[in-house]
Design a protein around this motif. Structure first.
Motif, PDB file in Angstrom:
ATOM      1  N   SER A  69       0.822  -1.219   0.000  1.00 56.68           N
ATOM      2  CA  SER A  69       0.000   0.000   0.000  1.00 56.68           C
ATOM      3  C   SER A  69       0.855   1.267   0.000  1.00 56.68           C
ATOM      4  CB  SER A  69      -0.940   0.003   1.203  1.00 56.68           C
ATOM      5  OG  SER A  69      -0.210   0.071   2.410  1.00 56.68           O
ATOM      6  N   ALA A  70       2.162   1.119   0.206  1.00 54.86           N
ATOM      7  CA  ALA A  70       3.065   2.267   0.221  1.00 54.86           C
ATOM      8  C   ALA A  70       3.604   2.608  -1.172  1.00 54.86           C
ATOM      9  CB  ALA A  70       4.230   2.004   1.176  1.00 54.86           C
ATOM     10  N   ILE A  71       3.258   1.817  -2.172  1.00 53.99           N
ATOM     11  CA  ILE A  71       3.751   2.060  -3.519  1.00 53.99           C
ATOM     12  C   ILE A  71       3.182   3.370  -4.047  1.00 53.99           C
ATOM     13  CG2 ILE A  71       3.723   1.213  -5.913  1.00 53.99           C
ATOM     14  CD1 ILE A  71       5.494  -0.448  -4.036  1.00 53.99           C
ATOM     15  N   THR A  72       4.042   4.162  -4.660  1.00 47.83           N
ATOM     16  CA  THR A  72       3.606   5.384  -5.335  1.00 47.83           C
ATOM     17  C   THR A  72       3.914   5.232  -6.814  1.00 47.83           C
ATOM     18  OG1 THR A  72       5.730   6.475  -4.918  1.00 47.83           O
ATOM     19  CG2 THR A  72       3.966   6.860  -3.322  1.00 47.83           C
ATOM     20  N   LEU A  73       3.049   5.748  -7.644  1.00 52.77           N
ATOM     21  CA  LEU A  73       3.208   5.615  -9.082  1.00 52.77           C
ATOM     22  C   LEU A  73       3.717   6.925  -9.668  1.00 52.77           C
ATOM     23  CD1 LEU A  73      -0.130   3.717  -9.855  1.00 52.77           C
ATOM     24  CD2 LEU A  73       2.134   2.756  -9.384  1.00 52.77           C
ATOM     25  N   GLN A  74       4.682   6.806 -10.566  1.00 50.32           N
ATOM     26  CA  GLN A  74       5.262   7.987 -11.205  1.00 50.32           C
ATOM     27  C   GLN A  74       4.346   8.452 -12.333  1.00 50.32           C
ATOM     28  OE1 GLN A  74       9.112   7.378 -12.943  1.00 50.32           O
ATOM     29  NE2 GLN A  74       9.573   9.545 -13.002  1.00 50.32           N
ATOM     30  N   ASP A  75       3.848   9.670 -12.218  1.00 50.81           N
ATOM     31  CA  ASP A  75       2.930  10.222 -13.207  1.00 50.81           C
ATOM     32  C   ASP A  75       3.560  10.181 -14.597  1.00 50.81           C
ATOM     33  OD1 ASP A  75       0.422  11.315 -13.727  1.00 50.81           O
ATOM     34  OD2 ASP A  75       1.197  13.362 -13.717  1.00 50.81           O
ATOM     35  N   GLY A  76       2.820   9.695 -15.566  1.00 49.89           N
ATOM     36  CA  GLY A  76       3.304   9.604 -16.933  1.00 49.89           C
ATOM     37  C   GLY A  76       4.117   8.349 -17.216  1.00 49.89           C
ATOM     38  N   GLU A  77       4.490   7.624 -16.183  1.00 50.77           N
ATOM     39  CA  GLU A  77       5.273   6.396 -16.334  1.00 50.77           C
ATOM     40  C   GLU A  77       4.458   5.159 -15.973  1.00 50.77           C
ATOM     41  OE1 GLU A  77       8.509   5.680 -17.274  1.00 50.77           O
ATOM     42  OE2 GLU A  77       8.804   7.746 -17.902  1.00 50.77           O
ATOM     43  N   THR A  78       3.720   5.240 -14.874  1.00 48.93           N
ATOM     44  CA  THR A  78       2.965   4.082 -14.395  1.00 48.93           C
ATOM     45  C   THR A  78       1.557   4.508 -14.010  1.00 48.93           C
ATOM     46  OG1 THR A  78       3.892   4.432 -12.191  1.00 48.93           O
ATOM     47  CG2 THR A  78       4.945   2.760 -13.541  1.00 48.93           C
ATOM     48  N   MET A  79       0.606   3.610 -14.235  1.00 50.27           N
ATOM     49  CA  MET A  79      -0.773   3.904 -13.866  1.00 50.27           C
ATOM     50  C   MET A  79      -1.374   2.793 -13.021  1.00 50.27           C
ATOM     51  SD  MET A  79      -2.568   3.457 -17.566  1.00 50.27           S
ATOM     52  CE  MET A  79      -3.925   2.295 -17.513  1.00 50.27           C
ATOM     53  N   ASP A  80      -0.651   1.687 -12.881  1.00 46.69           N
ATOM     54  CA  ASP A  80      -1.143   0.557 -12.114  1.00 46.69           C
ATOM     55  C   ASP A  80       0.044  -0.330 -11.763  1.00 46.69           C
ATOM     56  OD1 ASP A  80      -2.954  -1.158 -10.888  1.00 46.69           O
ATOM     57  OD2 ASP A  80      -3.604  -2.109 -12.744  1.00 46.69           O
ATOM     58  N   TYR A  81      -0.148  -1.205 -10.809  1.00 43.57           N
ATOM     59  CA  TYR A  81       0.887  -2.182 -10.493  1.00 43.57           C
ATOM     60  C   TYR A  81       0.240  -3.453  -9.986  1.00 43.57           C
ATOM     61  CZ  TYR A  81       0.365  -1.250  -5.469  1.00 43.57           C
ATOM     62  OH  TYR A  81      -0.119  -1.131  -4.197  1.00 43.57           O
ATOM     63  N   LYS A  82       1.006  -4.526 -10.072  1.00 42.90           N
ATOM     64  CA  LYS A  82       0.600  -5.821  -9.520  1.00 42.90           C
ATOM     65  C   LYS A  82       1.637  -6.208  -8.493  1.00 42.90           C
ATOM     66  CE  LYS A  82      -1.772  -7.786 -13.441  1.00 42.90           C
ATOM     67  NZ  LYS A  82      -2.365  -9.039 -13.804  1.00 42.90           N
ATOM     68  N   TRP A  83       1.191  -6.783  -7.420  1.00 42.14           N
ATOM     69  CA  TRP A  83       2.072  -7.298  -6.379  1.00 42.14           C
ATOM     70  C   TRP A  83       1.928  -8.808  -6.440  1.00 42.14           C
ATOM     71  CZ3 TRP A  83       5.035  -4.067  -3.356  1.00 42.14           C
ATOM     72  CH2 TRP A  83       5.708  -4.641  -2.271  1.00 42.14           C
ATOM     73  N   VAL A  84       2.924  -9.509  -6.955  1.00 46.57           N
ATOM     74  CA  VAL A  84       2.828 -10.957  -7.128  1.00 46.57           C
ATOM     75  C   VAL A  84       3.850 -11.663  -6.252  1.00 46.57           C
ATOM     76  CG1 VAL A  84       1.883 -10.865  -9.465  1.00 46.57           C
ATOM     77  CG2 VAL A  84       4.342 -10.949  -9.155  1.00 46.57           C
ATOM     78  N   ASN A  85       3.472 -12.832  -5.794  1.00 50.43           N
ATOM     79  CA  ASN A  85       4.418 -13.610  -4.995  1.00 50.43           C
ATOM     80  C   ASN A  85       5.365 -14.361  -5.937  1.00 50.43           C
ATOM     81  OD1 ASN A  85       3.163 -16.022  -5.842  1.00 50.43           O
ATOM     82  ND2 ASN A  85       1.732 -15.949  -4.137  1.00 50.43           N
ATOM     83  N   GLU A  86       6.370 -14.965  -5.362  1.00 52.00           N
ATOM     84  CA  GLU A  86       7.408 -15.625  -6.148  1.00 52.00           C
ATOM     85  C   GLU A  86       6.856 -16.702  -7.067  1.00 52.00           C
ATOM     86  OE1 GLU A  86      11.591 -18.032  -5.350  1.00 52.00           O
ATOM     87  OE2 GLU A  86      10.539 -17.095  -3.684  1.00 52.00           O
ATOM     88  N   SER A  87       5.925 -17.499  -6.573  1.00 44.78           N
ATOM     89  CA  SER A  87       5.395 -18.603  -7.393  1.00 44.78           C
ATOM     90  C   SER A  87       4.560 -18.100  -8.570  1.00 44.78           C
ATOM     91  CB  SER A  87       4.589 -19.579  -6.532  1.00 44.78           C
ATOM     92  OG  SER A  87       3.470 -18.937  -5.967  1.00 44.78           O
ATOM     93  N   ASP A  88       3.940 -16.934  -8.441  1.00 46.16           N
ATOM     94  CA  ASP A  88       3.136 -16.388  -9.538  1.00 46.16           C
ATOM     95  C   ASP A  88       3.958 -15.537 -10.508  1.00 46.16           C
ATOM     96  OD1 ASP A  88       0.857 -17.583  -8.536  1.00 46.16           O
ATOM     97  OD2 ASP A  88       0.254 -15.810  -7.385  1.00 46.16           O
ATOM     98  N   PHE A  89       5.190 -15.229 -10.139  1.00 50.25           N
ATOM     99  CA  PHE A  89       6.004 -14.333 -10.958  1.00 50.25           C
ATOM    100  C   PHE A  89       6.296 -14.931 -12.339  1.00 50.25           C
ATOM    101  CE2 PHE A  89      10.093 -12.342 -12.202  1.00 50.25           C
ATOM    102  CZ  PHE A  89       9.634 -11.044 -12.303  1.00 50.25           C
ATOM    103  N   ILE A  90       6.634 -16.207 -12.397  1.00 52.33           N
ATOM    104  CA  ILE A  90       6.935 -16.844 -13.682  1.00 52.33           C
ATOM    105  C   ILE A  90       5.711 -16.787 -14.603  1.00 52.33           C
ATOM    106  CG2 ILE A  90       7.606 -18.989 -14.854  1.00 52.33           C
ATOM    107  CD1 ILE A  90       9.883 -17.760 -13.238  1.00 52.33           C
ATOM    108  N   SER A  91       4.545 -17.091 -14.079  1.00 54.96           N
ATOM    109  CA  SER A  91       3.324 -17.010 -14.890  1.00 54.96           C
ATOM    110  C   SER A  91       3.094 -15.587 -15.378  1.00 54.96           C
ATOM    111  CB  SER A  91       2.109 -17.467 -14.080  1.00 54.96           C
ATOM    112  OG  SER A  91       2.233 -18.812 -13.743  1.00 54.96           O
ATOM    113  N   PHE A  92       3.342 -14.628 -14.512  1.00 58.66           N
ATOM    114  CA  PHE A  92       3.142 -13.224 -14.878  1.00 58.66           C
ATOM    115  C   PHE A  92       4.078 -12.799 -16.000  1.00 58.66           C
ATOM    116  CE2 PHE A  92       4.569  -8.802 -14.115  1.00 58.66           C
ATOM    117  CZ  PHE A  92       3.441  -8.170 -14.610  1.00 58.66           C
ATOM    118  N   ILE A  93       5.367 -13.110 -15.884  1.00 55.65           N
ATOM    119  CA  ILE A  93       6.310 -12.616 -16.901  1.00 55.65           C
ATOM    120  C   ILE A  93       6.161 -13.316 -18.241  1.00 55.65           C
ATOM    121  CG2 ILE A  93       8.022 -11.788 -15.245  1.00 55.65           C
ATOM    122  CD1 ILE A  93       9.712 -14.278 -16.101  1.00 55.65           C
ATOM    123  N   THR A  94       5.493 -14.453 -18.286  1.00 57.08           N
ATOM    124  CA  THR A  94       5.262 -15.129 -19.558  1.00 57.08           C
ATOM    125  C   THR A  94       3.865 -14.848 -20.108  1.00 57.08           C
ATOM    126  OG1 THR A  94       4.611 -17.175 -18.434  1.00 57.08           O
ATOM    127  CG2 THR A  94       6.938 -16.962 -19.068  1.00 57.08           C
TER     128      THR A  94
END
Length: 116
Positions: A69-94
């Motif tokens: 919840s402490a994540i801040t988004l850089q205006d013009g660079e990011t508009m959303d983010y995902k917080w994924v655990n280690e086991s879901d990271f491989i699925s996410f990057i593919t």
């Protein structure tokens, strides 16, 4: 961000950018991490560096206990983010949500490690 010139609307599994004139890669990575996510650290682990297409890429790992919840988004660079655990990271990057050039780079990296 949908306003980015390259790959608008895709997720990236990085916080990164270019070093400023006279800035070393490690300091640039710490600065970019903070600018793009709000995460502050003075401890990054270099994973590798490589020449990729037209640039030299330094890749670092940041292990953090920051609250998502402490994540801040850089205006013009990011508009959303995902917080994924280690086991879901491989699925996410593919997935089709991942920026194609990063998908290629991460897939190659994790194939070398035997995760894919």
């Amino acid at each position: 961000s949908l306003d980015k010139d390259a790959f608008p609307g895709y997720y990236e599994a990085t916080a990164g950018g270019a070093a400023k004139k006279g800035e070393d890669p490690y300091s640039a990575a710490i600065r970019e991490l903070h600018e793009e996510t709000g995460i502050s650290t003075d401890s990054l682990i270099e994973i590798r560096h490589l020449i990729f297409r037209h640039m030299i890429c330094y890749q670092y790992l940041c292990v953090t206990d920051s609250d998502k919840s402490a994540i801040t988004l850089q205006d013009g660079e990011t508009m959303d983010y995902k917080w994924v655990n280690e086991s879901d990271f491989i699925s996410f990057i593919t997935s089709d949500e991942m920026m194609p050039t990063q998908k290629e780079r991460y897939t190659q990296y994790f194939e070398q490690l035997g995760y894919i």
